[in-house]
Design a protein around this motif. Structure first.
Motif, PDB file in Angstrom:
ATOM      1  N   ALA A 273      19.542   0.898  43.578  1.00 11.20           N
ATOM      2  CA  ALA A 273      19.989   0.826  44.974  1.00 11.20           C
ATOM      3  C   ALA A 273      20.836  -0.427  45.187  1.00 11.20           C
ATOM      4  O   ALA A 273      21.860  -0.389  45.875  1.00 11.20           O
ATOM      5  N   GLN A 274      20.413  -1.514  44.565  1.00 20.91           N
ATOM      6  CA  GLN A 274      21.150  -2.773  44.726  1.00 20.91           C
ATOM      7  C   GLN A 274      22.563  -2.668  44.142  1.00 20.91           C
ATOM      8  O   GLN A 274      23.541  -3.033  44.785  1.00 20.91           O
ATOM      9  N   VAL A 275      22.652  -2.106  42.926  1.00 22.75           N
ATOM     10  CA  VAL A 275      23.961  -1.958  42.275  1.00 22.75           C
ATOM     11  C   VAL A 275      24.866  -1.042  43.096  1.00 22.75           C
ATOM     12  O   VAL A 275      26.077  -1.254  43.194  1.00 22.75           O
ATOM     13  N   LYS A 276      24.266  -0.039  43.704  1.00 24.98           N
ATOM     14  CA  LYS A 276      25.047   0.913  44.508  1.00 24.98           C
ATOM     15  C   LYS A 276      25.207   0.456  45.956  1.00 24.98           C
ATOM     16  O   LYS A 276      25.667   1.220  46.807  1.00 24.98           O
ATOM     17  N   ALA A 277      24.775  -0.766  46.244  1.00 24.61           N
ATOM     18  CA  ALA A 277      24.859  -1.347  47.591  1.00 24.61           C
ATOM     19  C   ALA A 277      24.195  -0.470  48.652  1.00 24.61           C
ATOM     20  O   ALA A 277      24.694  -0.323  49.767  1.00 24.61           O
ATOM     21  N   CYS A 278      23.066   0.140  48.299  1.00 23.97           N
ATOM     22  CA  CYS A 278      22.307   0.929  49.291  1.00 23.97           C
ATOM     23  C   CYS A 278      21.208   0.031  49.825  1.00 23.97           C
ATOM     24  O   CYS A 278      20.452  -0.528  49.025  1.00 23.97           O
ATOM     25  N   ASP A 279      21.124  -0.086  51.152  1.00 25.83           N
ATOM     26  CA  ASP A 279      20.046  -0.959  51.615  1.00 25.83           C
ATOM     27  C   ASP A 279      18.799  -0.197  52.055  1.00 25.83           C
ATOM     28  O   ASP A 279      17.857  -0.794  52.557  1.00 25.83           O
ATOM     29  N   LEU A 280      18.799   1.109  51.841  1.00 32.57           N
ATOM     30  CA  LEU A 280      17.581   1.884  52.129  1.00 32.57           C
ATOM     31  C   LEU A 280      17.387   2.909  51.017  1.00 32.57           C
ATOM     32  O   LEU A 280      18.296   3.688  50.720  1.00 32.57           O
ATOM     33  N   ILE A 281      16.200   2.889  50.404  1.00 31.33           N
ATOM     34  CA  ILE A 281      15.927   3.879  49.349  1.00 31.33           C
ATOM     35  C   ILE A 281      15.403   5.151  50.020  1.00 31.33           C
ATOM     36  O   ILE A 281      14.336   5.131  50.637  1.00 31.33           O
ATOM     37  N   ASP A 282      16.186   6.229  49.914  1.00 32.10           N
ATOM     38  CA  ASP A 282      15.675   7.511  50.422  1.00 32.10           C
ATOM     39  C   ASP A 282      15.423   8.432  49.222  1.00 32.10           C
ATOM     40  O   ASP A 282      15.568   8.021  48.061  1.00 32.10           O
ATOM     41  N   ALA A 283      15.044   9.677  49.522  1.00 33.56           N
ATOM     42  CA  ALA A 283      14.660  10.594  48.440  1.00 33.56           C
ATOM     43  C   ALA A 283      15.818  10.797  47.456  1.00 33.56           C
ATOM     44  O   ALA A 283      15.615  10.859  46.239  1.00 33.56           O
ATOM     45  N   GLU A 284      17.036  10.891  48.004  1.00 29.65           N
ATOM     46  CA  GLU A 284      18.185  11.173  47.145  1.00 29.65           C
ATOM     47  C   GLU A 284      18.474  10.001  46.193  1.00 29.65           C
ATOM     48  O   GLU A 284      18.658  10.201  44.985  1.00 29.65           O
TER      49      GLU A 284
END
Ligand code: ADE
Length: 385
Positions: A273-284
């Motif tokens: 998630a960090q590498v992909k710059a996502c700040d919320l982990i969802d199911a996907e």
């Protein structure tokens, strides 16, 4: 509560049998482009046992510190809660407790919680560090009244250490032989009342004199997905990682019923998630990340799949003996038995019969294997009576 740990094996300690080095899967997926997070096959990611000191230190900060905070193992928690309350009322130490079950389910954590709840110290050690009489004598003689002594892998204690423990557990006394042969004398040294918490993944390997000296013998079970979901959410909060309930459940489903694996998977998903710059982990995000780590939707890795496929295709579904399965897959028989089988049995992908292992229709379906010969299942049903 002080935690005094001495888990390092002594210099002369018996070394655990060397596990065969894992073969790599035939095709290791390569990253499509170098800026992408590499697609990795990490054989250890789904192993419940850990020998990684860094991971062990990280686990410390994630451990629940009270029974109330501890998620899962409802029946066991009930038993321990009563034992704690009764011991407190009587102002006595807890009865000796033997905890058994697969690795990674929280045996050490429970020993530490017992110490906190009782307001005593917990001394942590493991059988490989107790090979000579001096090792155990030194520990026993330094115990304070009420202390908990936690011995991991207790089935690996040498006979001589075990025999020192018998009077220590039963009468809180050390019997020390002084002198030799005809002139030998036994000197008894009193010990403070303490509680021995033994932990083992192989309860059947304990000698009966040792097993019989535990007042409480309790099994830890694999965790349910909803329990692991709560554990993932709790760990994410400690790690300041935002996760949706669905994201946590996605990780929980792949964690093989084991909190240690759930927490490890969460950390890998957090990296993604960090590498992909996502700040919320969802199911996907969670499921994409775990595909990269080659963890399938049920938490099976390539060795699980190899074992099941070999049984289905080379042995017509079984029954197949452990030796034959080990020879055909190139896996170590002990590793198959202690690392892979428990979870495959738990999810109903494997049955154990007196004539050998059989692969089930559910496993075939999951792996997309055709030509199911359910003779094995019929056989196992018959054998179950
Ligand atoms: N972390 C690891 N195991 C846990 C458990 N059983 N409850 C809460 N947090 C945990």
């Amino acid at each position: 509560m002080a935690i005094i740990s001495s888990k390092q094996p002594a210099a002369n300690a018996e070394q655990p049998p060397k596990e065969k080095k894992k073969k790599s899967p035939k095709s290791v997926p390569q990253p499509a482009n170098p800026t992408q997070l590499a697609s990795v096959v990490e054989p250890e990611i789904l192993q419940a046992e850990t020998n990684n000191p860094e991971e062990k230190i990280q686990e410390e900060s994630l451990r629940p510190s009270s029974l109330q905070e501890y998620i899962g193992q409802k029946d066991l928690k009930g038993v321990l809660d009563i034992a704690i309350q009764a011991a407190k009322v009587r102002q006595e130490s807890l009865d000796h407790l033997l905890l058994y079950g697969p690795p990674g389910l929280g045996k050490t954590t429970l020993a530490l919680i017992l110490a906190t709840e009782m307001g005593v110290n917990c001394k942590i050690t493991a059988a490989p560090a107790l090979q000579g009489p001096r090792d155990i004598l030194g520990i026993l003689m330094r115990l304070q009244p009420g202390d908990i002594l936690f011995i991991d892998e207790i089935h690996r204690l040498p006979r001589i250490t075990e025999e020192i423990l018998y009077p220590a557990m039963e009468d809180f006394r050390l019997d020390i032989t002084q002198g030799k042969e005809a002139t030998a004398k036994i000197r008894s040294i009193p010990l403070p009342k303490f509680t021995l918490v033994g932990a083992t993944t192989k309860v059947g390997s304990l000698t009966s004199p040792l097993r019989d000296r535990f007042g409480l013998v309790q099994k830890l079970r694999f965790y349910e997905v909803d329990e692991l979901t709560l554990i993932v959410q709790r760990t994410a909060e400690i790690l300041h990682t935002a996760i949706t309930p669905e994201g946590a459940a996605e990780i929980a489903r792949r964690a093989r019923g084991t909190p240690r694996i759930a927490n490890r998977l969460l950390k890998r998903v957090r990296d993604y998630a960090q590498v992909k710059a996502c700040d919320l982990i969802d199911a996907e995000i969670a499921s994409t990340a775990m595909e990269i780590y080659n963890v399938d939707p049920l938490g099976l890795d390539w060795v699980d799949r190899l074992l099941l496929t070999t049984m289905a295709e080379q042995f017509n579904g079984g029954p197949v003996g452990l030796e034959a399965l080990a020879a055909s897959t190139g896996e170590d028989r002990q590793t198959i038995e202690s690392v892979y089988e428990p979870y495959l049995l738990q999810i109903g992908y494997l049955h154990r019969t007196p004539r050998g292992r059989v692969v089930t229709a559910a496993a075939r379906k999951h792996l997309g294997l055709k030509g199911a010969n359910d003779g094995g299942e019929q056989l196992s049903l018959l054998e179950k009576g």
